[in-house]
Structures are given as structure tokens and as C-alpha cells.
Design a protein around this motif. Sequence first.
Motif, PDB file in Angstrom:
ATOM      1  N   UNK A 294      89.244  25.279 -33.300  1.00 36.83           N
ATOM      2  CA  UNK A 294      90.467  24.300 -33.288  1.00 36.83           C
ATOM      3  C   UNK A 294      91.313  24.657 -34.478  1.00 36.83           C
ATOM      4  N   UNK A 295      90.707  24.673 -35.689  1.00 36.66           N
ATOM      5  CA  UNK A 295      91.620  24.752 -36.665  1.00 36.66           C
ATOM      6  C   UNK A 295      92.119  26.125 -36.707  1.00 36.66           C
ATOM      7  N   UNK A 296      91.556  27.050 -36.337  1.00 40.02           N
ATOM      8  CA  UNK A 296      92.087  28.383 -36.341  1.00 40.02           C
ATOM      9  C   UNK A 296      93.368  28.497 -35.478  1.00 40.02           C
ATOM     10  N   UNK A 297      93.273  27.497 -34.358  1.00 38.67           N
ATOM     11  CA  UNK A 297      94.201  27.785 -33.504  1.00 38.67           C
ATOM     12  C   UNK A 297      95.638  27.237 -33.952  1.00 38.67           C
ATOM     13  N   UNK A 298      95.278  25.941 -34.867  1.00 38.64           N
ATOM     14  CA  UNK A 298      96.337  25.301 -35.773  1.00 38.64           C
ATOM     15  C   UNK A 298      97.101  26.258 -36.659  1.00 38.64           C
ATOM     16  N   UNK A 299      96.052  26.930 -37.333  1.00 37.35           N
ATOM     17  CA  UNK A 299      96.659  27.795 -38.198  1.00 37.35           C
ATOM     18  C   UNK A 299      97.553  29.125 -37.707  1.00 37.35           C
ATOM     19  N   UNK A 300      96.855  29.615 -36.640  1.00 38.11           N
ATOM     20  CA  UNK A 300      97.896  30.670 -35.844  1.00 38.11           C
ATOM     21  C   UNK A 300      99.205  29.876 -35.660  1.00 38.11           C
ATOM     22  N   UNK A 301      99.408  28.820 -34.984  1.00 40.40           N
ATOM     23  CA  UNK A 301     100.677  28.340 -34.715  1.00 40.40           C
ATOM     24  C   UNK A 301     101.554  27.833 -36.010  1.00 40.40           C
ATOM     25  N   UNK A 302     100.849  27.442 -36.944  1.00 37.63           N
ATOM     26  CA  UNK A 302     101.610  27.144 -38.083  1.00 37.63           C
ATOM     27  C   UNK A 302     102.044  28.627 -38.836  1.00 37.63           C
ATOM     28  N   UNK A 303     101.413  29.351 -38.905  1.00 37.15           N
ATOM     29  CA  UNK A 303     101.800  30.912 -39.648  1.00 37.15           C
ATOM     30  C   UNK A 303     102.903  31.415 -38.614  1.00 37.15           C
ATOM     31  N   UNK A 304     102.582  31.292 -37.459  1.00 36.76           N
ATOM     32  CA  UNK A 304     103.742  32.054 -36.307  1.00 36.76           C
ATOM     33  C   UNK A 304     105.098  31.255 -36.521  1.00 36.76           C
ATOM     34  N   UNK A 305     105.103  29.894 -36.781  1.00 34.02           N
ATOM     35  CA  UNK A 305     106.332  29.052 -36.888  1.00 34.02           C
ATOM     36  C   UNK A 305     106.968  29.396 -37.873  1.00 34.02           C
ATOM     37  N   UNK A 306     106.199  29.476 -39.204  1.00 38.63           N
ATOM     38  CA  UNK A 306     106.752  29.613 -40.441  1.00 38.63           C
ATOM     39  C   UNK A 306     107.125  30.787 -40.957  1.00 38.63           C
ATOM     40  N   UNK A 307     106.601  32.148 -40.105  1.00 34.95           N
ATOM     41  CA  UNK A 307     107.065  33.274 -40.279  1.00 34.95           C
ATOM     42  C   UNK A 307     108.477  33.248 -39.696  1.00 34.95           C
ATOM     43  N   UNK A 308     109.030  32.516 -38.974  1.00 35.20           N
ATOM     44  CA  UNK A 308     110.330  32.670 -38.415  1.00 35.20           C
ATOM     45  C   UNK A 308     111.389  31.671 -39.113  1.00 35.20           C
TER      46      UNK A 308
END
Length: 337
Positions: free
Chosen positions: A301-315
Motif C-alpha cells: 500500500x505504501x508503494x501505491x502512495x509513493x507512486x501517487x505522491x511522486x506523480x503529483x509532485x512531478x507536475x
Amino acid sequence: MYEIQPRKPSQPLCLVYEDFYLAIGYTFYEFIKSDGIGYASCGPIRTDGLLNDDVARGSTHPYRGELIIMAYKTLIIEKKDNIATLTLNRPDRLNALSVEMGGELNAAIEELKHDLESRVLVITGEGRAFCAGEDVKQRPGDSEHVRQKQTPLSKFTGAPRGLIRFADSFRNMTKPTIAAINGYAVGQGLSLAMACDIRIASEDAGLGAIWTRRGIPPESAGAYLLTQIVGPAKACELIFRGKMVSAQEAREIGLVNQVVPADQLMEATYEMAREIAEGPPVAIAMSKAMIYQALETSLDIHGRLEFFAQDYCFNTGDREEGIRSFLEKRPPRFKGE
């Protein structure tokens, strides 16, 4: 008491954090959206540096600001350089939590949680104590009349959410929180300090899990927070014995992050607060949520949160500024965009 103010165009932080919580299955009900165009703010708001007549006056500290954003009787709130400072202001009672202070503290936390101008919240106490716990002279629940009207079921069903409100509010707050522990922090005062993300203590401070000395278990999420911070074995020792620890011992067991001389406490606290406030608020808010969710979720689950956070912050503009400032060899100027 509440007024809705327009949200500034370049402040996506509350929407980012809401999206983040929705993405991981939590209902982010704390934010007041007003159809997506506003955020809640308590009044009156002062921007002239003057104290309202009904604000409890405290000593002026050279590192604190003088912008009072709301008037309280038992608290002082100041704001400067993207840092908000909340001072418990009952020095004659060692800042013990009265019924009035408890209500004002909850209201102030909600006010500051939605204040997008401040990026860091500092909490401290006026005088020689941080917070001496609950004011036992003002416990209506201890009166014989109240006890006769209560049943075990009514007490159980009415209490839990209120008791953990400090910790819950701080954990769901986008901005980092720092406790500047200037003296005794015991009982609920300890819970309040532990609810903060970072704790800096004066050499004169004393921290006490003294609940069992009063014949009660920990309150205000005290056992939950202490176990997470120092581990179950040490939490058992401190709680079972009702033990007071010095600032030095608190640092050794990880209960506080840093110990400094008393006359350097606020300087050290604001030095750290300014460093954090100069960082990217969206990335820091995401990181805070990820850190605390790591205590309660699986690696998957933490991996999914990390993916979302990274994707959002990259933009975000802050991501671009971080790269640009590195290439241009200059300090970054993060705007939370």
C-alpha cells in the motif's frame, strides 16, 4: 464566527492533500471546501501587528512575529515568515489544560490547519512550563453529581474521539508541527508534545507519563503516541511506573529530537522551523502523510502512495524550481505551486 475567504489561485496544497487521502481510501472531511472555492478562516484577522483588547497578552519574544490571527483568552497566536506560533498562556497554572483552554486549543488547531499562509506550526508554553496536563481543579467529570448521571456506556460512547482529537488533528495537518518544550510536559501536556512531528526541549524540561500515578490510564492518545515514538517496552516502563524523565534522557530514548540550553530554545526552534518553511510545502505535506501511513499500512500500500505522491509532485512548479535552482547553483524559492 467563521467567514469564507477566496482561495488564492496558486495554492493547490489543500486540494493536493485531499486528493492524496481520497486516493488511499480515507475521507478527508476536515477541509471546508465551500464548493471548491474557499477555505475556512476564523476572524477577526489582524494584519497591523496590534493586539486586540481581549487577547491575553504575553511577553514579546524577539524570534516571534506579532501578527495575531485570532483572539483567545488562554492562547497567544502569532504569525511571521510563514511560521505560526501557538503559545499556551496560563503561566500561573503552569499552562494546565482547563475546560476553556481545551476548547480554544481545538478551535485554534482547526484555524491554523486551514491557514495556508503558514507552512510550519510551533507550539510552546508561556512561563516555566510547556503544559502541566489537565487542570484537576476544573474537572467537571470528577464531580459526584456528574458521575451519578453517567453510565459506563454513556461515558464509553461519548469520549473516544474527543480524547484523541489533538493527535488526529496534528496528523491530518499538512504543515509540520514543532513542540518547543520549555518546561514540564506531563500527562495531557506530554500527549500534546508527542502529537507534534518534532520535539525540541530545553535542558530544564521534564517529561512525564504520570497518568497511572493519578489512577488512570493514558489519555489523549498518550499510549498510542508514546508506543510509536519509543517502542512498546519503553512505553510500558514509563507508563506503568508513572515516570518523569529529564530532557537528556528523553533525547536518549528518542522522545525528543534535540535538547538545547533554555535561553536558546526558541532560537533553535525557529532556526529549524525556517529551514522547513523554506522547503516545498506540497512535497513536505505528501511526505508527512506517507511517514505516518507507513506506521499503519503494508509495504504494498505504501508503494501505491509513493507512486501517487511522486506523480503529483512531478507536475508542480516546485519540482521545476528544484531542478532549475540546482542547475543554476542557487537556493530554491519554493512557492507551493
